[in-house]
Enzyme design. Sequence first.
Site, PDB file in Angstrom:
ATOM      1  N   TYR A  53       0.598  -1.195   0.036  1.00 55.73           N
ATOM      2  CA  TYR A  53      -0.129  -0.014  -0.069  1.00 55.73           C
ATOM      3  C   TYR A  53       0.901   1.300   0.185  1.00 55.73           C
ATOM      4  O   TYR A  53       1.888   1.112   0.374  1.00 55.73           O
ATOM      5  CB  TYR A  53      -0.935  -0.071   1.291  1.00 55.73           C
ATOM      6  CG  TYR A  53      -1.977   0.960   1.031  1.00 55.73           C
ATOM      7  CD1 TYR A  53      -2.995   0.963   0.055  1.00 55.73           C
ATOM      8  CD2 TYR A  53      -2.259   2.005   2.054  1.00 55.73           C
ATOM      9  CE1 TYR A  53      -3.962   1.739  -0.142  1.00 55.73           C
ATOM     10  CE2 TYR A  53      -3.260   2.881   1.819  1.00 55.73           C
ATOM     11  CZ  TYR A  53      -4.222   2.841   0.942  1.00 55.73           C
ATOM     12  OH  TYR A  53      -5.073   3.938   0.693  1.00 55.73           O
ATOM     13  N   ASN A 151     -18.475  -5.111  -9.209  1.00 54.08           N
ATOM     14  CA  ASN A 151     -19.203  -5.758  -8.187  1.00 54.08           C
ATOM     15  C   ASN A 151     -18.172  -5.424  -6.728  1.00 54.08           C
ATOM     16  O   ASN A 151     -18.486  -6.166  -5.779  1.00 54.08           O
ATOM     17  CB  ASN A 151     -18.873  -7.354  -8.630  1.00 54.08           C
ATOM     18  CG  ASN A 151     -17.758  -7.568  -9.087  1.00 54.08           C
ATOM     19  OD1 ASN A 151     -16.826  -6.877  -9.826  1.00 54.08           O
ATOM     20  ND2 ASN A 151     -17.006  -8.730  -8.516  1.00 54.08           N
ATOM     21  N   VAL A 154     -16.650  -0.299  -3.320  1.00 52.58           N
ATOM     22  CA  VAL A 154     -16.853   0.816  -4.120  1.00 52.58           C
ATOM     23  C   VAL A 154     -17.660   1.089  -5.276  1.00 52.58           C
ATOM     24  O   VAL A 154     -18.682   1.802  -5.395  1.00 52.58           O
ATOM     25  CB  VAL A 154     -15.282   1.568  -4.594  1.00 52.58           C
ATOM     26  CG1 VAL A 154     -15.335   2.871  -5.292  1.00 52.58           C
ATOM     27  CG2 VAL A 154     -14.535   1.584  -3.143  1.00 52.58           C
ATOM     28  N   ARG A 174     -15.587  -8.735 -14.346  1.00 52.76           N
ATOM     29  CA  ARG A 174     -14.551  -9.610 -14.874  1.00 52.76           C
ATOM     30  C   ARG A 174     -14.953 -10.953 -14.867  1.00 52.76           C
ATOM     31  O   ARG A 174     -14.289 -12.281 -15.410  1.00 52.76           O
ATOM     32  CB  ARG A 174     -13.156  -9.481 -14.310  1.00 52.76           C
ATOM     33  CG  ARG A 174     -12.520  -8.125 -14.418  1.00 52.76           C
ATOM     34  CD  ARG A 174     -11.125  -7.971 -13.854  1.00 52.76           C
ATOM     35  NE  ARG A 174     -11.367  -7.986 -12.433  1.00 52.76           N
ATOM     36  CZ  ARG A 174     -10.222  -7.945 -11.604  1.00 52.76           C
ATOM     37  NH1 ARG A 174      -9.004  -8.019 -12.290  1.00 52.76           N
ATOM     38  NH2 ARG A 174     -10.275  -7.914 -10.293  1.00 52.76           N
ATOM     39  N   GLY A 239      -7.384   2.029  -8.340  1.00 52.87           N
ATOM     40  CA  GLY A 239      -6.755   1.060  -7.792  1.00 52.87           C
ATOM     41  C   GLY A 239      -6.314   0.140  -8.718  1.00 52.87           C
ATOM     42  O   GLY A 239      -6.137   0.677  -9.748  1.00 52.87           O
ATOM     43  N   MET A 241      -6.404  -3.557  -9.063  1.00 51.86           N
ATOM     44  CA  MET A 241      -6.757  -4.918  -8.579  1.00 51.86           C
ATOM     45  C   MET A 241      -6.257  -6.011  -9.511  1.00 51.86           C
ATOM     46  O   MET A 241      -6.058  -7.018  -9.314  1.00 51.86           O
ATOM     47  CB  MET A 241      -8.296  -5.069  -8.452  1.00 51.86           C
ATOM     48  CG  MET A 241      -9.031  -4.377  -7.672  1.00 51.86           C
ATOM     49  SD  MET A 241     -10.900  -4.415  -7.825  1.00 51.86           S
ATOM     50  CE  MET A 241     -11.425  -3.695  -6.290  1.00 51.86           C
ATOM     51  N   LEU A 265      -8.050   8.420  -1.521  1.00 50.97           N
ATOM     52  CA  LEU A 265      -8.852   9.095  -0.403  1.00 50.97           C
ATOM     53  C   LEU A 265      -7.999   9.924   0.548  1.00 50.97           C
ATOM     54  O   LEU A 265      -8.445  10.804   1.123  1.00 50.97           O
ATOM     55  CB  LEU A 265      -9.772   8.110   0.051  1.00 50.97           C
ATOM     56  CG  LEU A 265     -10.779   8.455   1.365  1.00 50.97           C
ATOM     57  CD1 LEU A 265     -12.000   9.614   0.528  1.00 50.97           C
ATOM     58  CD2 LEU A 265     -11.659   7.503   1.858  1.00 50.97           C
TER      59      LEU A 265
END
Length: 328
Positions: A53, A151, A154, A174, A239, A241, A265
């Site tokens: 992160y 899905n 967020v 996906r 993001g 993912m 954020l």
Amino acid sequence: MRQARYTRRGPVPHDVIEAVEFTLPPPEAGQVLVEVMAAPINPSDVLTLTGQYGSLPPLPAVGGNEGVGRVVEAGPRVTGLKPGQSVLLPVGSGTWTTHMLADAKALVALPEGADFQQLSMLSINPPTAALLLRDFVELQPGEWVVQNAANSAVGGYLVQLAKARGLRTVNVVRRESARAPVEALGGDVVLLDGDDLAARVREATGGARIALAVDAVGGMATEHLAQALTPGGTVVNYGAMGGEACALSPASLIFRDIRLRGFWLARWFREANAEARGRLFAELVSLIASGRLRAHVQATYGIDEIRQAVAAAASGERSGKILVLPNG
């Protein structure tokens, strides 16, 4: 008292965290002792455990960045809060714990009788969705937004907030099994990602203007969204993912003038003033407390099941949020 603590980071997130006993002193002046009622596990929490992160706390650390609790005891010179009051916990305060001491001024009192599990997810995903819709492109009722990872938590909040604003959504997923949950939330169009996504978006929307795309995947998924936008449109990435850097072709960047922006954020929290933060949270609390904004909870775990909880949250096949209920 027990808390989910980690002393190292590693590639398997549930291997580095464990529930341990600890003690707390009585609250000092201006502090309250809080019993944590519920705390979610977000993708950022998993990435924090793996060390991937963007902002990492010093070790050792207690997991969890948001949640709700109930005031157990107030220290001297605390006003406005009393035992039994439900409160929103400070962001980044280590919320996977049965109890915590907190500065009373950092707590937000919550309406009584509201679903505390839903309110526990208030601080990160709902404001992310709201700000993605609000701060990058000026949209009018009836206009379209396209997003991938629809899905996700967020994504689900974005569908609901867009509908409340009169906006229409194209939602990209996906896997086939992810279609139904997004449709159930009110997604206007739900499509599987793919190289021909832009053509299918134009067909589904009748060639409507789409000025905003919201990307949480990265890689070629970013380019697929860019191709679906009207020239001059904006892709906002929040993001990765898919584990890859955002891809944007010269055709999109140069010839179609597509813009790529980033959103974090934590940066917004640092830069927004207290009044702006207060307005946003007041709106979101009202929507959640009234049941008009919610997220599906797949499973809940106790604090002693933290490793199972983190493993479930890190799974790519989830259909909802994983919550930690530290006190059962």
